[in-house]
Design a protein around this motif. Structure first.
Motif, mmCIF file in Angstrom:
data_model
loop_
_atom_site.group_PDB
_atom_site.id
_atom_site.type_symbol
_atom_site.label_atom_id
_atom_site.label_comp_id
_atom_site.label_asym_id
_atom_site.label_seq_id
_atom_site.Cartn_x
_atom_site.Cartn_y
_atom_site.Cartn_z
ATOM 1 N N GLN A 174 0.838 -1.200 0.000
ATOM 2 C CA GLN A 174 0.000 0.000 0.000
ATOM 3 C C GLN A 174 0.873 1.251 0.000
ATOM 4 N N GLY A 175 0.352 2.301 -0.596
ATOM 5 C CA GLY A 175 1.012 3.588 -0.539
ATOM 6 C C GLY A 175 2.223 3.730 -1.456
ATOM 7 N N MET A 176 2.535 2.706 -2.229
ATOM 8 C CA MET A 176 3.686 2.782 -3.137
ATOM 9 C C MET A 176 3.330 3.706 -4.298
ATOM 10 N N LYS A 177 4.244 4.606 -4.609
ATOM 11 C CA LYS A 177 4.045 5.509 -5.747
ATOM 12 C C LYS A 177 4.921 5.018 -6.889
ATOM 13 N N ILE A 178 4.290 4.703 -8.003
ATOM 14 C CA ILE A 178 5.007 4.255 -9.195
ATOM 15 C C ILE A 178 5.195 5.474 -10.090
ATOM 16 N N THR A 179 6.440 5.833 -10.359
ATOM 17 C CA THR A 179 6.727 6.989 -11.205
ATOM 18 C C THR A 179 7.440 6.511 -12.460
ATOM 19 N N LEU A 180 6.774 6.687 -13.592
ATOM 20 C CA LEU A 180 7.314 6.254 -14.874
ATOM 21 C C LEU A 180 7.732 7.475 -15.685
ATOM 22 N N ASP A 181 8.966 7.476 -16.144
ATOM 23 C CA ASP A 181 9.468 8.583 -16.960
ATOM 24 C C ASP A 181 9.727 8.092 -18.369
ATOM 25 N N ILE A 182 9.164 8.807 -19.331
ATOM 26 C CA ILE A 182 9.263 8.464 -20.741
ATOM 27 C C ILE A 182 9.825 9.680 -21.472
ATOM 28 N N ALA A 183 10.814 9.466 -22.320
ATOM 29 C CA ALA A 183 11.500 10.576 -23.004
ATOM 30 C C ALA A 183 10.763 11.001 -24.275
ATOM 31 N N GLU A 184 9.441 11.016 -24.198
ATOM 32 C CA GLU A 184 8.624 11.434 -25.334
ATOM 33 C C GLU A 184 7.367 12.089 -24.766
ATOM 34 N N ALA A 185 6.973 13.217 -25.338
ATOM 35 C CA ALA A 185 5.769 13.904 -24.877
ATOM 36 C C ALA A 185 4.524 13.163 -25.368
ATOM 37 N N THR A 186 3.463 13.202 -24.572
ATOM 38 C CA THR A 186 2.204 12.600 -25.004
ATOM 39 C C THR A 186 1.759 13.263 -26.298
ATOM 40 N N PRO A 187 1.065 12.518 -27.154
ATOM 41 C CA PRO A 187 0.616 13.120 -28.418
ATOM 42 C C PRO A 187 -0.485 14.153 -28.181
ATOM 43 N N SER A 188 -0.653 15.016 -29.161
ATOM 44 C CA SER A 188 -1.774 15.957 -29.151
ATOM 45 C C SER A 188 -3.005 15.227 -29.674
ATOM 46 N N ASP A 189 -4.173 15.641 -29.231
ATOM 47 C CA ASP A 189 -5.408 15.050 -29.751
ATOM 48 C C ASP A 189 -5.487 15.231 -31.264
ATOM 49 N N ASN A 190 -4.870 16.295 -31.782
ATOM 50 C CA ASN A 190 -4.860 16.527 -33.229
ATOM 51 C C ASN A 190 -4.156 15.401 -33.991
ATOM 52 N N THR A 191 -3.286 14.665 -33.306
ATOM 53 C CA THR A 191 -2.564 13.545 -33.919
ATOM 54 C C THR A 191 -3.533 12.495 -34.444
ATOM 55 N N PHE A 192 -4.708 12.388 -33.802
ATOM 56 C CA PHE A 192 -5.645 11.316 -34.127
ATOM 57 C C PHE A 192 -6.637 11.680 -35.229
ATOM 58 N N LEU A 193 -6.712 12.949 -35.572
ATOM 59 C CA LEU A 193 -7.680 13.381 -36.570
ATOM 60 C C LEU A 193 -7.346 12.809 -37.941
ATOM 61 N N ARG A 252 5.921 -0.019 -21.033
ATOM 62 C CA ARG A 252 6.553 -1.268 -20.570
ATOM 63 C C ARG A 252 8.041 -1.034 -20.250
ATOM 64 N N GLU A 253 8.735 -0.290 -21.111
ATOM 65 C CA GLU A 253 10.151 0.019 -20.878
ATOM 66 C C GLU A 253 10.330 0.891 -19.636
ATOM 67 N N ALA A 254 9.425 1.846 -19.419
ATOM 68 C CA ALA A 254 9.495 2.717 -18.242
ATOM 69 C C ALA A 254 9.243 1.912 -16.960
ATOM 70 N N ILE A 255 8.327 0.949 -17.038
ATOM 71 C CA ILE A 255 8.054 0.074 -15.885
ATOM 72 C C ILE A 255 9.328 -0.688 -15.516
ATOM 73 N N GLU A 256 9.987 -1.241 -16.515
ATOM 74 C CA GLU A 256 11.216 -2.002 -16.261
ATOM 75 C C GLU A 256 12.284 -1.115 -15.627
ATOM 76 N N ARG A 257 12.431 0.100 -16.130
ATOM 77 C CA ARG A 257 13.415 1.032 -15.545
ATOM 78 C C ARG A 257 13.065 1.319 -14.086
ATOM 79 N N TRP A 258 11.777 1.513 -13.799
ATOM 80 C CA TRP A 258 11.346 1.817 -12.426
ATOM 81 C C TRP A 258 11.618 0.633 -11.499
ATOM 82 N N VAL A 259 11.269 -0.563 -11.934
ATOM 83 C CA VAL A 259 11.461 -1.756 -11.102
ATOM 84 C C VAL A 259 12.936 -1.947 -10.751
ATOM 85 N N TYR A 260 13.826 -1.723 -11.718
ATOM 86 C CA TYR A 260 15.248 -2.004 -11.519
ATOM 87 C C TYR A 260 16.090 -0.762 -11.209
#
Length: 150
Positions: free
Chosen positions: A4-23, A42-50
């Motif tokens: 309980q109370g564990m904070k999972i922090t995932l860092d990804i070297a790419e910005a989330t896409p804009s909604d305009n990307t999907f149009l 998945r790659e960010a999860i692995e970095r966080w775990v290790y």
């Protein structure tokens, strides 16, 4: 019940896409974009775990504890922090989070296999509390913070 109370922090070297990307994009493009974010998460999860915090030392018990923390046992709070040189219009920022949020849950494919990651049970309001999603100016990146939320 997991840790309980564990904070999972995932860092990804790419910005989330804009909604305009999907149009006006084909389903193939959207499928590839979803697969791309599944992989980034998945790659960010692995970095966080290790993550050894730069010490070069990581106890096996810590890896087990973090791995157990990944499994959702109920409601979770998820916060997305998007960093980019240019800020998006708020609607485009929020709309662009859908694909990233979908990468946090397991999804069943038509072929019976699973896609995504099992960090949240699903994205229904019953199981997901929206965090303090925001944008900041800076180098491209995304920080995803996942916390247990009763």
């Amino acid at each position: 019940h997991g840790p309980q109370g564990m904070k999972i922090t995932l860092d990804i070297a790419e910005a989330t896409p804009s909604d305009n990307t999907f149009l006006r994009k084909s389903w193939v493009h959207l499928y590839r974009l979803q697969a791309h974010w599944d992989k980034l998460v998945r790659e960010a999860i692995e970095r966080w775990v290790y993550d050894d915090g730069g010490t070069g030392h990581l106890a096996a018990s810590q890896v087990v504890h973090r791995t157990n923390a990944l499994i959702p046992h109920g409601r979770r709070r998820v916060t997305f922090i998007r960093s980019a040189p240019r800020l998006l219009e708020h609607k485009n920022f929020i709309g662009g989070l859908k694909q990233v949020q979908d990468s946090l849950r397991l999804r069943r494919s038509k072929d019976g296999s699973y896609k995504g990651n099992h960090l949240i049970m699903d994205d229904s309001l019953a199981m997901l509390e929206e965090g303090d999603d925001r944008q900041v100016k800076g180098p491209p990146g995304t920080r995803i913070i996942v916390e247990d939320h009763e």
